[in-house]
Design a protein around this motif. Structure first.
Motif, PDB file in Angstrom:
ATOM      1  N   TYR A  74      49.980  11.074  -3.238  1.00  0.00           N
ATOM      2  CA  TYR A  74      50.161   9.834  -3.993  1.00  0.00           C
ATOM      3  C   TYR A  74      51.104  10.045  -5.148  1.00  0.00           C
ATOM      4  N   LEU A  75      52.075   9.181  -5.265  1.00  0.00           N
ATOM      5  CA  LEU A  75      53.027   9.218  -6.368  1.00  0.00           C
ATOM      6  C   LEU A  75      52.983   7.883  -7.094  1.00  0.00           C
TER       7      LEU A  75
ATOM      8  N   ILE B  49      52.156   8.252  -0.208  1.00  0.00           N
ATOM      9  CA  ILE B  49      52.074   6.910  -0.782  1.00  0.00           C
ATOM     10  C   ILE B  49      52.810   6.833  -2.121  1.00  0.00           C
ATOM     11  N   LEU B  50      53.584   5.773  -2.288  1.00  0.00           N
ATOM     12  CA  LEU B  50      54.217   5.455  -3.570  1.00  0.00           C
ATOM     13  C   LEU B  50      53.484   4.239  -4.107  1.00  0.00           C
TER      14      LEU B  50
ATOM     15  N   LEU C 220      41.847   5.141  -1.786  1.00  0.00           N
ATOM     16  CA  LEU C 220      40.778   5.833  -1.062  1.00  0.00           C
ATOM     17  C   LEU C 220      40.875   5.592   0.443  1.00  0.00           C
ATOM     18  N   GLU C 221      41.185   4.371   0.815  1.00  0.00           N
ATOM     19  CA  GLU C 221      41.310   4.063   2.240  1.00  0.00           C
ATOM     20  C   GLU C 221      42.485   4.815   2.847  1.00  0.00           C
ATOM     21  N   ALA C 222      43.578   4.909   2.098  1.00  0.00           N
ATOM     22  CA  ALA C 222      44.737   5.638   2.596  1.00  0.00           C
ATOM     23  C   ALA C 222      44.424   7.127   2.756  1.00  0.00           C
ATOM     24  N   ILE C 223      43.649   7.697   1.819  1.00  0.00           N
ATOM     25  CA  ILE C 223      43.213   9.096   1.951  1.00  0.00           C
ATOM     26  C   ILE C 223      42.440   9.267   3.247  1.00  0.00           C
ATOM     27  N   GLN C 224      41.520   8.349   3.476  1.00  0.00           N
ATOM     28  CA  GLN C 224      40.702   8.433   4.685  1.00  0.00           C
ATOM     29  C   GLN C 224      41.539   8.275   5.941  1.00  0.00           C
ATOM     30  N   ASN C 225      42.647   7.548   5.827  1.00  0.00           N
ATOM     31  CA  ASN C 225      43.526   7.356   6.984  1.00  0.00           C
ATOM     32  C   ASN C 225      44.470   8.529   7.200  1.00  0.00           C
TER      33      ASN C 225
END
Length: 215
Positions: A103-104, A82-83, A93-98
């Motif tokens: 993360y940048l 993710i940028l 957090l949702e992206a982590i779970q996905n």
């Protein structure tokens, strides 16, 4: 042999998209296959072609980065990175779970972005320390009322390892930070995964930050 990292860049801002391409193409190990302007195009490209890393903005039309991560992880071998801007806590957090691998920040130095891409390519997860600290601070109240994360389950050294894993440190960097061997770090991570029933490092970060165990 020189590694070749095949990647795509997805951002609805053409200036950022094309500027990032020019910067990353200057590194000999990185090959930018294409740039796209939304999550749907990113998913479609990863389904058709062999892509190692997908660098994704969070807020994009048609399909945002969070949902694109979920579909890319479910349907391809591509590792999403993710940028992001600095104020998207719930999206992060949702992206982590996905299944996002890192993360940048958009204002990160080019060499830091290169380092993160290389690290994710090699199987590590990356969480910028500034983002980690912000999330940890905002979620600290949840820890006090959430019985999910139980520090009593772990030794002091295991808690130190968990903290560094959640920050995105590689085994080598953890070994340097704690003055132990990489093999010992790997053993600690195996023990942590066994105690929690988790399967990989990114889930450790979710568990530590949110108190939730996610499959």
């Amino acid at each position: 042999m020189q590694m070749e990292i095949r990647m795509i860049i997805a951002d609805d801002n053409s200036f950022i998209r094309e500027g990032m391409k020019i910067i990353l193409q200057s590194y000999e190990e990185i090959k930018v296959l294409t740039t796209v302007e939304n999550g749907r195009e990113a998913v479609d490209y990863c389904l058709k072609y062999d892509v190692d890393i997908a660098l994704l903005d969070i807020q994009m039309p048609y399909l945002n980065g969070v949902e694109a991560v979920k579909q890319i992880v479910a349907q391809t071998k591509t590792k999403p990175l993710i940028l992001t801007t600095f104020d998207d806590d719930h999206y992060i957090l949702e992206a982590i779970q996905n299944g996002a691998k890192g993360y940048l920040l958009k204002n990160a130095e080019p060499e830091r972005i290169r380092e993160a891409i290389r690290s994710v390519y090699q199987g590590n997860s990356i969480l910028e320390e500034s983002i980690f600290n912000k999330l940890k601070s905002n979620l600290s109240g949840q820890h006090s009322s959430n019985s999910g994360f139980d520090p009593e389950l772990f030794t002091a050294r295991e808690l130190s390892v968990i903290d560094l894993v959640a920050k995105g440190y590689s085994n080598r960097k953890i070994s340097q930070e704690l003055y132990i061997s990489e093999g010992t770090v790997a053993n600690y991570i195996t023990t942590i995964l066994s105690k929690t029933g988790l399967e990989h490092r990114t889930q450790i970060a979710i568990y530590y930050l949110t108190g939730r165990i996610n499959s």
